[in-house]
Write a protein that holds these residues in place. Structure first.
Motif, PDB file in Angstrom:
ATOM      1  N   PRO A   1       0.820  -1.219   0.000  1.00 52.57           N
ATOM      2  CA  PRO A   1       0.000   0.000   0.000  1.00 52.57           C
ATOM      3  C   PRO A   1       0.848   1.262   0.000  1.00 52.57           C
ATOM      4  O   PRO A   1       1.973   1.280   0.507  1.00 52.57           O
ATOM      5  CB  PRO A   1      -0.805  -0.120   1.300  1.00 52.57           C
ATOM      6  CG  PRO A   1      -0.752  -1.564   1.670  1.00 52.57           C
ATOM      7  CD  PRO A   1       0.559  -2.058   1.173  1.00 52.57           C
ATOM      8  N   HIS A   2       0.280   2.322  -0.544  1.00 49.14           N
ATOM      9  CA  HIS A   2       1.028   3.573  -0.660  1.00 49.14           C
ATOM     10  C   HIS A   2       0.865   4.414   0.605  1.00 49.14           C
ATOM     11  O   HIS A   2      -0.232   4.856   0.936  1.00 49.14           O
ATOM     12  CB  HIS A   2       0.576   4.371  -1.874  1.00 49.14           C
ATOM     13  CG  HIS A   2       1.730   5.053  -2.544  1.00 49.14           C
ATOM     14  ND1 HIS A   2       2.607   5.874  -1.855  1.00 49.14           N
ATOM     15  CD2 HIS A   2       2.187   5.027  -3.824  1.00 49.14           C
ATOM     16  CE1 HIS A   2       3.534   6.322  -2.681  1.00 49.14           C
ATOM     17  NE2 HIS A   2       3.315   5.821  -3.884  1.00 49.14           N
ATOM     18  N   ALA A   3       1.991   4.647   1.284  1.00 54.38           N
ATOM     19  CA  ALA A   3       1.974   5.411   2.528  1.00 54.38           C
ATOM     20  C   ALA A   3       1.866   6.910   2.300  1.00 54.38           C
ATOM     21  O   ALA A   3       1.675   7.659   3.261  1.00 54.38           O
ATOM     22  CB  ALA A   3       3.230   5.103   3.353  1.00 54.38           C
ATOM     23  N   VAL A  38      -2.303   0.169  -3.796  1.00 58.68           N
ATOM     24  CA  VAL A  38      -3.506   0.862  -3.321  1.00 58.68           C
ATOM     25  C   VAL A  38      -3.179   1.744  -2.119  1.00 58.68           C
ATOM     26  O   VAL A  38      -2.362   1.388  -1.276  1.00 58.68           O
ATOM     27  CB  VAL A  38      -4.589  -0.158  -2.941  1.00 58.68           C
ATOM     28  CG1 VAL A  38      -5.176  -0.801  -4.184  1.00 58.68           C
ATOM     29  CG2 VAL A  38      -4.025  -1.244  -2.019  1.00 58.68           C
ATOM     30  N   GLY A  39      -3.829   2.908  -2.039  1.00 66.09           N
ATOM     31  CA  GLY A  39      -3.548   3.810  -0.935  1.00 66.09           C
ATOM     32  C   GLY A  39      -4.785   4.359  -0.256  1.00 66.09           C
ATOM     33  O   GLY A  39      -5.009   4.158   0.934  1.00 66.09           O
ATOM     34  N   CYS A  86       6.391   4.576  -0.787  1.00 65.81           N
ATOM     35  CA  CYS A  86       6.613   5.949  -0.346  1.00 65.81           C
ATOM     36  C   CYS A  86       6.881   6.798  -1.579  1.00 65.81           C
ATOM     37  O   CYS A  86       7.604   6.378  -2.479  1.00 65.81           O
ATOM     38  CB  CYS A  86       7.794   6.026   0.611  1.00 65.81           C
ATOM     39  SG  CYS A  86       7.609   5.016   2.102  1.00 65.81           S
ATOM     40  N   ALA A  87       6.309   8.000  -1.611  1.00 61.81           N
ATOM     41  CA  ALA A  87       6.460   8.831  -2.796  1.00 61.81           C
ATOM     42  C   ALA A  87       7.863   9.393  -2.932  1.00 61.81           C
ATOM     43  O   ALA A  87       8.364   9.551  -4.041  1.00 61.81           O
ATOM     44  CB  ALA A  87       5.444   9.970  -2.774  1.00 61.81           C
ATOM     45  N   LYS A  88       8.497   9.716  -1.810  1.00 65.94           N
ATOM     46  CA  LYS A  88       9.806  10.366  -1.829  1.00 65.94           C
ATOM     47  C   LYS A  88      10.702   9.742  -0.763  1.00 65.94           C
ATOM     48  O   LYS A  88      10.232   9.046   0.137  1.00 65.94           O
ATOM     49  CB  LYS A  88       9.658  11.870  -1.568  1.00 65.94           C
ATOM     50  CG  LYS A  88       8.832  12.629  -2.622  1.00 65.94           C
ATOM     51  CD  LYS A  88       9.566  12.748  -3.938  1.00 65.94           C
ATOM     52  CE  LYS A  88       8.829  13.584  -4.959  1.00 65.94           C
ATOM     53  NZ  LYS A  88       8.781  15.010  -4.615  1.00 65.94           N
ATOM     54  N   LYS A 147       0.853   8.616   5.571  1.00 64.50           N
ATOM     55  CA  LYS A 147       2.091   9.133   6.163  1.00 64.50           C
ATOM     56  C   LYS A 147       2.255   8.712   7.623  1.00 64.50           C
ATOM     57  O   LYS A 147       2.859   9.427   8.439  1.00 64.50           O
ATOM     58  CB  LYS A 147       2.145  10.661   6.042  1.00 64.50           C
ATOM     59  CG  LYS A 147       2.048  11.172   4.605  1.00 64.50           C
ATOM     60  CD  LYS A 147       1.971  12.679   4.548  1.00 64.50           C
ATOM     61  CE  LYS A 147       1.907  13.175   3.119  1.00 64.50           C
ATOM     62  NZ  LYS A 147       0.689  12.716   2.400  1.00 64.50           N
ATOM     63  N   SER A 148       1.751   7.549   7.953  1.00 65.24           N
ATOM     64  CA  SER A 148       1.685   7.097   9.342  1.00 65.24           C
ATOM     65  C   SER A 148       2.321   5.729   9.507  1.00 65.24           C
ATOM     66  O   SER A 148       1.888   4.761   8.863  1.00 65.24           O
ATOM     67  CB  SER A 148       0.221   7.033   9.798  1.00 65.24           C
ATOM     68  OG  SER A 148       0.081   6.258  10.972  1.00 65.24           O
ATOM     69  N   ALA A 149       3.314   5.631  10.381  1.00 61.46           N
ATOM     70  CA  ALA A 149       3.904   4.325  10.677  1.00 61.46           C
ATOM     71  C   ALA A 149       2.907   3.428  11.396  1.00 61.46           C
ATOM     72  O   ALA A 149       2.934   2.208  11.232  1.00 61.46           O
ATOM     73  CB  ALA A 149       5.167   4.509  11.514  1.00 61.46           C
ATOM     74  N   ASP A 150       2.018   4.004  12.191  1.00 63.07           N
ATOM     75  CA  ASP A 150       1.010   3.194  12.899  1.00 63.07           C
ATOM     76  C   ASP A 150       0.087   2.500  11.907  1.00 63.07           C
ATOM     77  O   ASP A 150      -0.218   1.313  12.057  1.00 63.07           O
ATOM     78  CB  ASP A 150       0.202   4.084  13.847  1.00 63.07           C
ATOM     79  CG  ASP A 150       1.034   4.642  14.978  1.00 63.07           C
ATOM     80  OD1 ASP A 150       1.281   3.909  15.952  1.00 63.07           O
ATOM     81  OD2 ASP A 150       1.449   5.811  14.880  1.00 63.07           O
TER      82      ASP A 150
END
Length: 382
Positions: free
Chosen positions: A52-54, A249-250, A76-78, A58-61
């Protein structure tokens, strides 16, 4: 004050959601959990892996919840997003979906590769391949896995022809420190085509091009083990293409307004995922019949989509309109009014950039605050 200082004392207090300082980013924990489980089950049934796309959360949880449900890791995008995941304990299966090109960013990539397992990044140019290979040699570290990015038709990134893909493959082979892992084709512009049949037709057209690239790579001895791509909008279509090995998927975890507007299934079934992300706002002024002012404006929502949907806390037919940086107008039917400090819950128009405006997720079950999760990769776009 930080969110932890403001809201930490409210954790697990019955009804504590009503006491949150607004505007506030809220996750419905039960809906989130069901969304993660539903996509994991779907992928397993179709014989596909999930990465999945973080960039969505943007959450490690949340990444850990996805991995616990069976995901290989996260995209991750960057480089900054990938670093944030690693710094917060997500150390396996990271894939950076945009090229890493500048010398400082490449140095960070090599350092990240040394402290994680299964890191991958995309390449679409032989010069970038050579720069990555040189950095691995200079560091004397472990090999770096690379994925050839295929242009999905928007000319943003990715190779634009089978011949270009083979040229990148040959460049990878010339670098002892690089390992060719496969190809990526993320068809982002196709994800939001609202009609299922039109989206299917668009994806079939892109799939034909990807097959041509894969055929050329295979003829050159580079049959890809990994074909990564797909998305929430095309998740029902992607398995039918007999192309992808894993899905990126994100937005399924949250389901923003853009995806709620799409026919995701094509068979009359309801949307298979629930709205799990929302913003609570308060009435701060109520002096005009039929209009109250909320404390959530341009700084509370992404503005690249339609205005936020009203989810709850207002009469049916109420509509939100932006009213400046700090404020929004809630238009109420029949000249209605709401009391000061009344809480209204709004949906995210576009979840990824909305999340990036906040430091913390306020995770609730019903009306009770259960957890505070940092938006670990907020602002980590470099």
């Amino acid at each position: 004050m930080t969110d932890e200082e403001l809201h930490g004392p409210l954790l697990n207090q019955q009804g504590s959601r009503a006491s949150l300082n607004t505007p506030v980013l809220v996750i419905d924990l039960d809906a989130l959990t069901r969304n993660i489980a539903a996509m994991a089950q779907f992928a397993a049934q179709k014989g596909l892996k999930l990465r999945p796309h973080a960039k969505t959360h943007k959450s490690a949880d949340i990444a850990r919840l996805q991995i616990e449900a069976g995901a290989l890791g996260v995209c991750c995008a960057k480089i900054g997003e990938a670093e944030a995941m690693a710094e917060n304990g997500v150390l396996q299966g990271l894939h950076i979906t945009s090229p890493v090109v500048s010398p400082p960013a490449i140095a960070r990539l090599i350092a990240l590769n040394a402290r994680t397992e299964g890191l991958m990044c995309v390449v679409d140019n032989p010069a970038n391949v050579q720069a990555l290979g040189a950095a691995v040699r200079a560091a004397g570290g472990k090999p770096l896995s690379v994925i050839i990015d295929i242009d999905p038709g928007i000319r943003r990134t990715g190779v634009g022809s089978p011949e270009a893909a083979v040229a990148v493959l040959e460049a990878i082979r010339a670098e002892a420190g690089l390992t060719y892992a496969g190809v990526q084709c993320y068809c982002g512009s196709q994800q939001h085509i609202e009609g299922y049949d039109a989206r299917l037709e668009a994806m079939q057209g892109r799939a034909a091009f990807v097959r041509a690239v894969i055929a050329a790579l295979t003829l050159a001895g580079g049959a890809p083990q990994i074909v990564t791509g797909g998305g929430t909008g095309t998740h029902r279509i992607d398995p039918t293409l007999d192309l992808f090995t894993e899905l990126q998927v994100g937005s399924y975890v949250f389901m923003d307004a853009q995806y709620l507007a799409c026919d995701l299934t094509g068979d009359g079934e309801p949307v298979p995922f629930e709205t799990a992300l929302m913003i609570d706002a308060r009435v701060v002024s109520a002096n005009t019949p039929g209009l109250v002012t909320l404390d959530a404006g341009f700084k509370a929502f992404a503005t690249d989509a339609e205005a936020p949907l009203v989810l709850s806390g207002a009469p049916e037919g109420a509509k939100y309109r932006f009213m400046g940086d700090e404020h929004g107008a809630l238009l109420l039917p029949d000249g209605g009014i709401l009391p000061l400090s009344h809480v209204v819950t709004l949906g995210a128009p576009h979840c990824d950039p909305t999340v990036n405006l906040y430091d913390t997720y306020h995770v609730v079950q019903g009306d009770t605050l259960r957890a505070l999760w940092p938006v670990a990769a907020r602002g980590r776009s470099r």
